[in-house]
Design a protein around this motif. Sequence first.
Motif, PDB file in Angstrom:
ATOM      1  N   LYS A 286      32.080  63.105   2.197  1.00  0.00           N
ATOM      2  CA  LYS A 286      33.229  62.956   1.778  1.00  0.00           C
ATOM      3  C   LYS A 286      33.587  63.576   0.521  1.00  0.00           C
ATOM      4  CE  LYS A 286      33.569  59.742   4.985  1.00  0.00           C
ATOM      5  NZ  LYS A 286      33.752  60.372   6.400  1.00  0.00           N
ATOM      6  N   THR A 287      32.868  64.515   0.377  1.00  0.00           N
ATOM      7  CA  THR A 287      33.118  65.598  -0.852  1.00  0.00           C
ATOM      8  C   THR A 287      34.405  66.465  -0.579  1.00  0.00           C
ATOM      9  OG1 THR A 287      30.970  65.587  -1.722  1.00  0.00           O
ATOM     10  CG2 THR A 287      32.096  67.136  -2.404  1.00  0.00           C
ATOM     11  N   LYS A 288      35.135  66.316  -1.638  1.00  0.00           N
ATOM     12  CA  LYS A 288      36.364  67.526  -1.279  1.00  0.00           C
ATOM     13  C   LYS A 288      36.193  68.581  -2.011  1.00  0.00           C
ATOM     14  CE  LYS A 288      39.573  63.227  -0.721  1.00  0.00           C
ATOM     15  NZ  LYS A 288      40.204  63.174   0.145  1.00  0.00           N
ATOM     16  N   PHE A 289      36.626  69.740  -1.434  1.00  0.00           N
ATOM     17  CA  PHE A 289      36.637  71.048  -2.194  1.00  0.00           C
ATOM     18  C   PHE A 289      37.581  71.904  -1.723  1.00  0.00           C
ATOM     19  CE2 PHE A 289      33.507  71.353   1.172  1.00  0.00           C
ATOM     20  CZ  PHE A 289      33.852  72.844   1.797  1.00  0.00           C
ATOM     21  N   GLU A 290      38.126  73.047  -2.377  1.00  0.00           N
ATOM     22  CA  GLU A 290      39.000  73.983  -1.800  1.00  0.00           C
ATOM     23  C   GLU A 290      38.306  75.076  -1.116  1.00  0.00           C
ATOM     24  OE1 GLU A 290      41.921  75.641  -4.593  1.00  0.00           O
ATOM     25  OE2 GLU A 290      43.177  73.822  -4.267  1.00  0.00           O
ATOM     26  N   ALA A 291      39.070  75.540  -0.180  1.00  0.00           N
ATOM     27  CA  ALA A 291      38.291  76.649   0.548  1.00  0.00           C
ATOM     28  C   ALA A 291      39.444  77.615   1.002  1.00  0.00           C
ATOM     29  CB  ALA A 291      37.490  76.403   1.749  1.00  0.00           C
ATOM     30  N   ARG A 292      39.139  78.782   0.869  1.00  0.00           N
ATOM     31  CA  ARG A 292      40.083  80.003   1.630  1.00  0.00           C
ATOM     32  C   ARG A 292      39.642  80.306   3.169  1.00  0.00           C
ATOM     33  NH1 ARG A 292      43.703  82.933  -1.256  1.00  0.00           N
ATOM     34  NH2 ARG A 292      43.148  82.445  -3.298  1.00  0.00           N
ATOM     35  N   SER A 293      40.618  80.319   3.853  1.00  0.00           N
ATOM     36  CA  SER A 293      40.342  80.351   5.453  1.00  0.00           C
ATOM     37  C   SER A 293      40.898  81.808   5.940  1.00  0.00           C
ATOM     38  CB  SER A 293      40.642  79.135   6.142  1.00  0.00           C
ATOM     39  OG  SER A 293      41.785  79.014   6.295  1.00  0.00           O
TER      40      SER A 293
ATOM     41  N   LEU B 287      30.011  73.352   7.663  1.00  0.00           N
ATOM     42  CA  LEU B 287      31.518  73.050   7.947  1.00  0.00           C
ATOM     43  C   LEU B 287      32.143  74.111   8.607  1.00  0.00           C
ATOM     44  CD1 LEU B 287      32.223  71.055   4.587  1.00  0.00           C
ATOM     45  CD2 LEU B 287      31.400  69.949   6.768  1.00  0.00           C
ATOM     46  N   ARG B 288      32.803  73.817   9.556  1.00  0.00           N
ATOM     47  CA  ARG B 288      33.752  74.865  10.269  1.00  0.00           C
ATOM     48  C   ARG B 288      35.007  74.675   9.782  1.00  0.00           C
ATOM     49  NH1 ARG B 288      34.310  75.080  16.555  1.00  0.00           N
ATOM     50  NH2 ARG B 288      35.692  73.468  15.948  1.00  0.00           N
ATOM     51  N   VAL B 289      35.878  75.672   9.583  1.00  0.00           N
ATOM     52  CA  VAL B 289      37.411  75.771   9.216  1.00  0.00           C
ATOM     53  C   VAL B 289      37.964  76.897  10.089  1.00  0.00           C
ATOM     54  CG1 VAL B 289      39.019  75.840   7.267  1.00  0.00           C
ATOM     55  CG2 VAL B 289      36.638  74.965   6.872  1.00  0.00           C
ATOM     56  N   PRO B 290      39.215  76.389  10.648  1.00  0.00           N
ATOM     57  CA  PRO B 290      39.867  77.444  11.342  1.00  0.00           C
ATOM     58  C   PRO B 290      40.582  78.565  10.440  1.00  0.00           C
ATOM     59  CG  PRO B 290      41.260  75.511  11.167  1.00  0.00           C
ATOM     60  CD  PRO B 290      40.000  74.859  10.552  1.00  0.00           C
ATOM     61  N   ARG B 291      40.555  79.664  10.704  1.00  0.00           N
ATOM     62  CA  ARG B 291      40.866  80.878  10.093  1.00  0.00           C
ATOM     63  C   ARG B 291      42.253  81.071   9.921  1.00  0.00           C
ATOM     64  NH1 ARG B 291      37.540  85.161   8.687  1.00  0.00           N
ATOM     65  NH2 ARG B 291      35.302  84.943   9.502  1.00  0.00           N
ATOM     66  N   GLY B 292      42.796  81.662   8.975  1.00  0.00           N
ATOM     67  CA  GLY B 292      44.217  82.138   8.852  1.00  0.00           C
ATOM     68  C   GLY B 292      45.043  81.020   8.273  1.00  0.00           C
ATOM     69  N   LYS B 293      44.656  79.964   7.586  1.00  0.00           N
ATOM     70  CA  LYS B 293      45.359  78.794   6.986  1.00  0.00           C
ATOM     71  C   LYS B 293      45.832  79.211   5.687  1.00  0.00           C
ATOM     72  CE  LYS B 293      45.587  76.474  10.895  1.00  0.00           C
ATOM     73  NZ  LYS B 293      46.308  76.396  11.881  1.00  0.00           N
TER      74      LYS B 293
ATOM     75  N   LYS C 243      44.919  78.927   1.454  1.00  0.00           N
ATOM     76  CA  LYS C 243      44.183  77.696   0.762  1.00  0.00           C
ATOM     77  C   LYS C 243      44.277  76.416   1.452  1.00  0.00           C
ATOM     78  CE  LYS C 243      43.215  78.857  -4.170  1.00  0.00           C
ATOM     79  NZ  LYS C 243      43.883  78.846  -5.302  1.00  0.00           N
ATOM     80  N   ILE C 244      42.800  75.905   1.588  1.00  0.00           N
ATOM     81  CA  ILE C 244      42.965  74.324   2.271  1.00  0.00           C
ATOM     82  C   ILE C 244      42.063  73.700   1.614  1.00  0.00           C
ATOM     83  CG2 ILE C 244      43.639  74.957   4.355  1.00  0.00           C
ATOM     84  CD1 ILE C 244      40.876  75.252   5.468  1.00  0.00           C
ATOM     85  N   ASN C 245      42.238  72.289   1.767  1.00  0.00           N
ATOM     86  CA  ASN C 245      41.573  71.220   0.916  1.00  0.00           C
ATOM     87  C   ASN C 245      40.429  70.998   2.161  1.00  0.00           C
ATOM     88  OD1 ASN C 245      42.318  71.262  -1.609  1.00  0.00           O
ATOM     89  ND2 ASN C 245      44.137  70.268  -0.577  1.00  0.00           N
ATOM     90  N   VAL C 246      39.258  70.820   1.779  1.00  0.00           N
ATOM     91  CA  VAL C 246      38.281  70.511   2.911  1.00  0.00           C
ATOM     92  C   VAL C 246      37.789  69.274   2.465  1.00  0.00           C
ATOM     93  CG1 VAL C 246      36.089  71.054   4.005  1.00  0.00           C
ATOM     94  CG2 VAL C 246      37.799  73.025   3.713  1.00  0.00           C
ATOM     95  N   THR C 247      37.549  68.162   3.186  1.00  0.00           N
ATOM     96  CA  THR C 247      36.824  67.079   3.217  1.00  0.00           C
ATOM     97  C   THR C 247      35.470  66.808   3.943  1.00  0.00           C
ATOM     98  OG1 THR C 247      38.641  66.144   2.565  1.00  0.00           O
ATOM     99  CG2 THR C 247      36.736  64.635   2.946  1.00  0.00           C
ATOM    100  N   CYS C 248      34.504  66.937   3.372  1.00  0.00           N
ATOM    101  CA  CYS C 248      33.183  66.974   4.159  1.00  0.00           C
ATOM    102  C   CYS C 248      32.833  65.595   4.985  1.00  0.00           C
ATOM    103  CB  CYS C 248      31.846  66.963   3.217  1.00  0.00           C
ATOM    104  SG  CYS C 248      30.347  66.724   4.139  1.00  0.00           S
ATOM    105  N   PRO C 249      32.990  65.711   6.227  1.00  0.00           N
ATOM    106  CA  PRO C 249      32.740  64.775   6.976  1.00  0.00           C
ATOM    107  C   PRO C 249      31.356  63.694   6.960  1.00  0.00           C
ATOM    108  CG  PRO C 249      32.419  66.327   8.262  1.00  0.00           C
ATOM    109  CD  PRO C 249      32.647  67.117   6.933  1.00  0.00           C
TER     110      PRO C 249
END
Length: 130
Positions: free
Chosen positions: A123-130, A106-112, A114-120
């Motif tokens: 549909k698993t949700k997890f927290e990530a630092r970007s 999965l690709r997440v934009p940098r500098g946001k 702590k964000i909640n990510v949902t796998c497309p």
Amino acid sequence: MNWFKKFMNGRYGFDQLSKGMLWFSIILMVIGMFTGYRLINYVAYLILLFTYIRAFSKNVYKRREENQRFLRILNPIKSKWLSFINRIKQSKTHKFYKCPSCKKQLRVPRGKGKINVTCPECKTKFEARS
Ligand SMILES: [Zn+2]
């Protein structure tokens, strides 16, 4: 050139495997040149010879099968390599994570922050630092 067209009529010609064999023999020749091992050059010439034998072969079906087998090995390597290059290119603007359940990248934009990510995919949700 007409005689060549006639000669190649019904013959297989060159494909991705021939291209790969050609490159491999060129690489071997360069290695042979720098190391001075004659054997490496002989192997390179042998591969070159097989490349032409394949190209002039009239058993098109069998040559096609060989090429398919070659592509089945090459394509996953190629796509992994391209995704690796892509990741490097985008590493300044994006962070990459693997989904904890399905392992999809999965690709997440940098500098946001702590964000909640949902796998497309799953549909698993997890927290990530970007
Ligand atoms: Zn997932």
